[in-house]
Design a protein around this motif. Structure first.
Motif, PDB file in Angstrom:
ATOM      1  N   LYS A 153       0.835  -1.209   0.000  1.00 60.69           N
ATOM      2  CA  LYS A 153       0.000   0.000   0.000  1.00 60.69           C
ATOM      3  C   LYS A 153       0.865   1.252   0.000  1.00 60.69           C
ATOM      4  O   LYS A 153       0.593   2.217  -0.703  1.00 60.69           O
ATOM      5  N   PHE A 157       1.080   4.054  -2.815  1.00 58.98           N
ATOM      6  CA  PHE A 157       0.878   5.473  -2.531  1.00 58.98           C
ATOM      7  C   PHE A 157       2.011   6.313  -3.128  1.00 58.98           C
ATOM      8  O   PHE A 157       1.780   7.320  -3.786  1.00 58.98           O
ATOM      9  N   GLN A 161       1.761   9.050  -5.983  1.00 61.14           N
ATOM     10  CA  GLN A 161       2.237  10.407  -5.694  1.00 61.14           C
ATOM     11  C   GLN A 161       3.238  10.858  -6.750  1.00 61.14           C
ATOM     12  O   GLN A 161       3.167  11.962  -7.282  1.00 61.14           O
ATOM     13  N   LYS A 164       1.488  11.467  -9.923  1.00 64.51           N
ATOM     14  CA  LYS A 164       0.683  12.691  -9.888  1.00 64.51           C
ATOM     15  C   LYS A 164       1.593  13.903 -10.095  1.00 64.51           C
ATOM     16  O   LYS A 164       1.312  14.762 -10.914  1.00 64.51           O
ATOM     17  N   PRO A 382      -3.568   9.065   3.080  1.00 59.41           N
ATOM     18  CA  PRO A 382      -3.711   8.882   1.637  1.00 59.41           C
ATOM     19  C   PRO A 382      -5.119   8.423   1.295  1.00 59.41           C
ATOM     20  O   PRO A 382      -5.685   7.598   2.016  1.00 59.41           O
ATOM     21  N   PHE A 383      -5.661   8.966   0.235  1.00 62.33           N
ATOM     22  CA  PHE A 383      -6.976   8.606  -0.313  1.00 62.33           C
ATOM     23  C   PHE A 383      -8.151   9.044   0.563  1.00 62.33           C
ATOM     24  O   PHE A 383      -9.276   8.686   0.286  1.00 62.33           O
ATOM     25  N   THR A 385     -10.891  11.442   1.329  1.00 66.55           N
ATOM     26  CA  THR A 385     -11.557  12.588   0.698  1.00 66.55           C
ATOM     27  C   THR A 385     -13.022  12.610   1.103  1.00 66.55           C
ATOM     28  O   THR A 385     -13.614  11.558   1.339  1.00 66.55           O
ATOM     29  N   THR A 393      -9.095  12.954  -5.253  1.00 67.65           N
ATOM     30  CA  THR A 393      -8.481  11.631  -5.057  1.00 67.65           C
ATOM     31  C   THR A 393      -8.107  11.444  -3.597  1.00 67.65           C
ATOM     32  O   THR A 393      -7.769  10.349  -3.174  1.00 67.65           O
ATOM     33  N   GLY A 394      -8.135  12.519  -2.829  1.00 67.83           N
ATOM     34  CA  GLY A 394      -7.746  12.414  -1.421  1.00 67.83           C
ATOM     35  C   GLY A 394      -6.244  12.301  -1.256  1.00 67.83           C
ATOM     36  O   GLY A 394      -5.755  11.815  -0.241  1.00 67.83           O
ATOM     37  N   LEU A 395      -5.515  12.784  -2.266  1.00 69.23           N
ATOM     38  CA  LEU A 395      -4.050  12.680  -2.170  1.00 69.23           C
ATOM     39  C   LEU A 395      -3.373  14.023  -1.900  1.00 69.23           C
ATOM     40  O   LEU A 395      -2.229  14.058  -1.465  1.00 69.23           O
ATOM     41  N   SER A 398      -2.064  14.396   1.683  1.00 74.06           N
ATOM     42  CA  SER A 398      -1.089  13.375   2.085  1.00 74.06           C
ATOM     43  C   SER A 398       0.235  13.625   1.369  1.00 74.06           C
ATOM     44  O   SER A 398       1.310  13.465   1.951  1.00 74.06           O
TER      45      SER A 398
END
Ligand SMILES: Nc1ncnc2c1ncn2[C@@H]1O[C@H](COP(=O)(O)OP(=O)(O)OP(=O)(O)O)[C@@H](O)[C@H]1O
Ligand SMILES: [Mg+2]
Length: 438
Positions: A153, A157, A161, A164, A382-383, A385, A393-395, A398
């Protein structure tokens, strides 16, 4: 493997008989005798007993109570209990089995029967031991899997990241590149047009002066007057005075506009260059704030006022592209939160910077809905949202947390203002010794 058998009987003679029988039997047993039923649990635990041969009728504590006590201790669940009884009372058997007895032997003990019952008990006990071991192994493997899952995980992440950041960088680089070329010639054309306009103005000045002189000379010439009137009419019709007056300021505004666009393009290029990399350089937090503002200004201009209080701050060693990302994430969140309120008045965001002895700080406050107390502890996960699918994305936070805490050895916290809205507070040390960015 030597099995341990505990024989429990209040009659010493019975104990001795059972011991003699057991010792004569084939198989390896260690036999422990117990005359006091109160000590059974202690003996079973201390000696790691496998099988208990238990008398039922005993004065201090009867067999059913002993069974109950043993089964209450869940570590002793799989100890085999064989009851020894002269009773033929079916009800007592039922109670014993209900409480957890595994088998029974009638007294007086018959050797063959004892052997057969023991054999079955040993088998069950051994199977239980194997099961226990397998269960333990499964538990360990499960734990290993959980650990592995955590690692996967985390890796996922970091990959997202990186992707992104990289895709924002690529996008920025692409846009900047596409805009840069036309911007170059539009900019230089505007400069040339500015020069031309100046020249046209000077020539028009000469024309006008000459025209006025001619007009004076030809006052008596009716035919000539018609030409002059035509010119005056055309100037009035096309607001020539206004056009000539505005020409300069239009050219000046256009030049400034082009300069601003160049600045934005330069900012995008900076993001593209440093956003995805681990480069660090000395830079000024206030410039990074200004750059981020250039990018979000448009998003905010119709609905939100952004106020800045930027104190002078020392240069610091950092990755300004990454810090820009953090500021952008926080500002975009604030803008989205305010816009989601659909309010009639304008929203307000305040950005403050300043410095302490060895660090700089940045505070961003908004007057939006604030962050619900129950999610405040999760916003940096992370994630996480609260936005609809496809909207967040809820990133953002984080990634920001990772950039500030891991890459810049700083601190980022968030909370709610007493009179509504959220605040984010960041501090960053001027020197970033021991961070993974260097
Ligand atoms: N200024 C704010 N006001 C209210 N809630 C906020 C604010 N900033 C963040 N939040 C809350 O924190 C959550 C997490 O924010 P984060 O930036 O990590 O993800 P996101 O904005 O939902 O998605 P993404 O940034 O990846 O597009 C948001 O969904 C929102 O609920
Ligand atoms: Mg966000």
């Amino acid at each position: 493997m030597i099995l341990k058998i505990l024989v429990v009987d209040d009659e010493r003679l019975n104990l001795k008989v059972a011991e003699a029988y057991l010792k004569n039997m084939s198989g390896e047993f260690e036999v422990i005798l117990c005359q006091n039923p109160l000590e059974v649990e202690k003996l079973v635990v201390e000696n790691d007993i496998d099988i208990v041969l238990l008398d039922i009728i005993m004065p201090i504590m009867n067999g059913t109570e002993v069974i109950e006590q043993l089964r209450k201790n869940h570590y002793l669940n799989d100890v085999q209990i064989i009851i020894l009884t002269a009773l033929s009372d079916a009800e007592t058997f039922k109670v014993c089995f209900d409480k957890g007895a595994d088998d029974f032997l009638k007294k007086p003990i018959d050797v063959n029967e004892l052997q057969a019952r023991l054999k079955a008990a040993i088998k069950t006990r051994n199977n239980a031991k194997i099961l226990k071991k397998m269960y333990q192994r499964l538990k360990e493997q499960n734990l290993e899997l959980k650990e592995l899952n955590k690692v996967i995980k985390e890796a996922q992440f970091y990959m997202i990241q990186k992707e992104k950041l990289a895709s924002i960088g690529e996008l920025a680089a692409g846009v900047a590149h596409e805009i840069n070329n036309p911007l170059g010639y539009v900019g230089s054309n505007i400069e040339t047009m500015n020069n031309f306009a100046e020249k046209i103005k000077q020539v028009v000045d000469v024309y006008r002066k000459s025209f006025a002189g001619l007009e004076q000379l030809e006052t008596q010439n009716k035919e000539g007057q018609a030409y002059f009137t035509n010119v005056h009419d055309a100037e009035r019709k096309f607001k020539f005075n206004f056009v000539m007056d505005e020409l300069n300021s239009i050219m000046k505004d256009s030049g400034e506009g082009i300069e601003r666009i160049s600045k934005i393009v330069q900012t995008l290029k900076n993001f593209a260059r440093t956003g995805a990399e681990n480069e660090t350089a000395y830079s000024n937090l206030n410039s990074t704030v200004e750059e981020a503002l250039l990018i979000v200004k448009n998003e905010a201009k119709y609905t939100i006022d952004i106020e800045t209080h930027l104190e002078e701050v020392p240069e610091m060693e950092c990755n300004s592209g990454q810090l820009g990302q953090v500021i952008l994430n926080i500002l975009v969140n604030a803008i989205q939160a305010i816009k989601a309120q659909n309010r009639s008045d304008r929203g307000h965001i305040t950005i403050m910077t300043g410095s302490a002895e060895n660090s700089v700080f940045l505070k961003i406050l908004d007057d939006g809905p604030g962050i619900p107390e129950e999610v405040l502890g999760k916003i940096f996960d992370p994630f996480f949202t609260t936005k609809d699918v496809g909207q967040g994305t809820g990133l953002g936070l984080s990634i920001s947390h990772d950039i500030i805490v891991n890459k810049h050895n700083g601190m980022i916290t968030a909370g709610n203002n007493p009179d509504g809205g959220a605040w984010f507070y960041i501090t960053i040390p001027l020197k970033k010794e021991g961070t993974d960015c260097l």
